[in-house]
Design an enzyme around this catalytic site. Sequence first.
Site, PDB file in Angstrom:
ATOM      1  CE  LYS A 212      40.454  41.432  38.839  1.00  0.00           C
ATOM      2  NZ  LYS A 212      41.327  40.821  39.762  1.00  0.00           N
ATOM      3  CB  CYS A 266      42.030  36.380  36.928  1.00  0.00           C
ATOM      4  SG  CYS A 266      41.877  35.561  38.558  1.00  0.00           S
TER       5      CYS A 266
HETATM    6  N1  SAJ Z   1      51.235  33.817  31.380  1.00  0.00           N
HETATM    7  C1  SAJ Z   1      52.234  33.619  30.062  1.00  0.00           C
HETATM    8  N2  SAJ Z   1      52.993  34.651  29.943  1.00  0.00           N
HETATM    9  C2  SAJ Z   1      53.344  35.518  30.636  1.00  0.00           C
HETATM   10  C3  SAJ Z   1      52.718  35.909  31.957  1.00  0.00           C
HETATM   11  C4  SAJ Z   1      51.758  34.826  32.202  1.00  0.00           C
HETATM   12  O1  SAJ Z   1      52.107  32.788  29.428  1.00  0.00           O
HETATM   13  O2  SAJ Z   1      54.417  36.256  30.066  1.00  0.00           O
HETATM   14  C5  SAJ Z   1      50.357  32.941  31.780  1.00  0.00           C
HETATM   15  C6  SAJ Z   1      50.717  32.017  32.942  1.00  0.00           C
HETATM   16  O3  SAJ Z   1      51.518  31.152  32.656  1.00  0.00           O
HETATM   17  C7  SAJ Z   1      49.229  31.755  33.244  1.00  0.00           C
HETATM   18  C8  SAJ Z   1      48.425  32.910  33.011  1.00  0.00           C
HETATM   19  O4  SAJ Z   1      49.066  33.667  32.089  1.00  0.00           O
HETATM   20  O5  SAJ Z   1      48.948  30.387  32.667  1.00  0.00           O
HETATM   21  C9  SAJ Z   1      47.952  33.833  34.170  1.00  0.00           C
HETATM   22  O6  SAJ Z   1      49.115  34.031  34.870  1.00  0.00           O
HETATM   23  P1  SAJ Z   1      49.527  35.575  35.725  1.00  0.00           P
HETATM   24  O7  SAJ Z   1      50.636  35.312  36.427  1.00  0.00           O
HETATM   25  O8  SAJ Z   1      49.856  36.508  34.590  1.00  0.00           O
HETATM   26  O9  SAJ Z   1      48.171  35.724  36.492  1.00  0.00           O
HETATM   27  P2  SAJ Z   1      46.943  35.089  37.412  1.00  0.00           P
HETATM   28  O10 SAJ Z   1      46.129  34.805  36.639  1.00  0.00           O
HETATM   29  O11 SAJ Z   1      48.033  34.329  38.360  1.00  0.00           O
HETATM   30  O12 SAJ Z   1      46.881  36.553  38.403  1.00  0.00           O
HETATM   31  C10 SAJ Z   1      46.258  37.555  37.681  1.00  0.00           C
HETATM   32  C11 SAJ Z   1      47.099  38.997  38.202  1.00  0.00           C
HETATM   33  N3  SAJ Z   1      46.616  39.928  37.027  1.00  0.00           N
HETATM   34  C12 SAJ Z   1      47.746  40.801  36.480  1.00  0.00           C
HETATM   35  O13 SAJ Z   1      49.059  40.569  36.704  1.00  0.00           O
HETATM   36  C13 SAJ Z   1      47.155  41.810  35.642  1.00  0.00           C
HETATM   37  C14 SAJ Z   1      46.603  39.336  39.381  1.00  0.00           C
HETATM   38  O14 SAJ Z   1      47.155  40.280  39.892  1.00  0.00           O
HETATM   39  C15 SAJ Z   1      44.867  39.394  39.601  1.00  0.00           C
HETATM   40  O15 SAJ Z   1      44.604  39.625  41.093  1.00  0.00           O
HETATM   41  C16 SAJ Z   1      44.271  37.948  39.123  1.00  0.00           C
HETATM   42  O16 SAJ Z   1      44.864  37.735  37.788  1.00  0.00           O
HETATM   43  C17 SAJ Z   1      42.870  37.927  39.262  1.00  0.00           C
HETATM   44  O17 SAJ Z   1      42.486  37.605  40.399  1.00  0.00           O
HETATM   45  O18 SAJ Z   1      42.155  38.587  38.541  1.00  0.00           O
END
Ligand code: SAJ
Length: 414
Positions: A212, A266
């Site tokens: 994880k 996360c």
């Molecule tokens: N972000 C970027 N660039 C990208 C992708 C995301 O700047 O290309 C930023 C987003 O804007 C945001 C942050 O990253 O601020 C996180 O967003 P996210 O959509 O990547 O993830 P979370 O936090 O909503 O959810 C993540 C997920 N993990 C992965 O994709 C590996 C989810 O599957 C997990 O269950 C969750 O964390 C968790 O609970 O750990």
Amino acid sequence: MSFDVVSILGLGYIGLPTAAAFAARRKTVVGVDVNRETVDTINRGDVHIVEPELDMLVRAAVTQGHLRATTEAEPADAFLIAVPTPFCEGHKPDLSYVEAASRAIARVLKAGDLVVLESTSPVGTTEKVAAWMAEMRPDLSFPQQAGEASDIRVAHCPERVLPGHVIRELVENDRVIGGMTRRCSEVAADLYRTFVRGECVLTDARTAEMCKLTENSFRDVNIAFANELSIISDTLDINVWELIRLANRHPRVSILQPGPGVGGHCIAVDPWFIVDSAPEQARLIRTARAVNDDKPHYVVERVERAAKRFREPVIACLGLAFKANIDDLRESPAIEIVSQLAQRFEGQVIAVEPNVDALPPSLHGRVRFGDLSSALAQADVVVILVDHTPFRRIDPVRLQAKVVIDTRGVLSHG
Ligand code: SAJ
């Protein structure tokens, strides 16, 4: 294995949907939460978190008598721990909620029960859960002493659902299930197969914990790469969005998108659990955190430079949520940026966030809360902080004669 009664400790954004998923499969589900208000809300058939379809599922589960919430742990056949694991001073993991939940479960355990840790946790936490319970219940045997023959089965099964898609991903995603023994893994997999349609893949507890943390660190490191590229591209006068689009045409390159920083509960937290466990070795993971944590300051500096052209600049900040098309403002880099700008440009900042009705308390009285149209009409500088759909639809004509700082590539993607 039959688990007639399933108890879930922690009714937050993972615990509550999981409780609803078991209840939808006609299990008797007892949800336990220390917050009286949360418990009362759920028992009324309402929800305290925003997640598509969750309200409907919870209402049905409660009215049909499959789900009930309480503040005290009760006997059950399987217990799931879904409480927060934040970090405290110095990015040290705070396991106090997990410990409290483990001890609460220990009081009501009986031989044959299964305990699963779902909370994202540093490597070794599942063993700690078993140790805390064993300390309180010398009358029962646990896997660390009794191995396969233990009275109690203990496993880690991290959640991996994406906020906004929780109900679908809970059912469809594969689950990694790490038991303290092989039998623990198998028994836990039986439980999850109640509602999981994805594959339940078995491993040991430590690997499941690290898995994880690895998933979210992978994303953090890759976002850091994109964020660093965006800063380098600004320096070299290159459009980073075009650059990434072109590089991603290579069959083995898949760069993520730069942004104003990394938010959410996360991705900005979990990598620290690896750094804390292996500080000497986790060099790249630590640096990625630093790069992403620095990005909001970089955006603020860019805005300050741009604003110098105006005597009394009006700055419109578009978006406060931590990512597109959600209403979750917690741990959002956009809030950090707007807050810093409000300090520097008192009374000149307008924040636009179409997904909420009011500013969060931290910005109250410090910035104006406006709608998109009037903010654009007044602004000299427009800072795009979130790629919400309405921002993607802004007519470029409305941005002419303004300085635009687009941290999400909204305008470059069309
Ligand atoms: N972000 C970027 N660039 C990208 C992708 C995301 O700047 O290309 C930023 C987003 O804007 C945001 C942050 O990253 O601020 C996180 O967003 P996210 O959509 O990547 O993830 P979370 O936090 O909503 O959810 C993540 C997920 N993990 C992965 O994709 C590996 C989810 O599957 C997990 O269950 C969750 O964390 C968790 O609970 O750990």
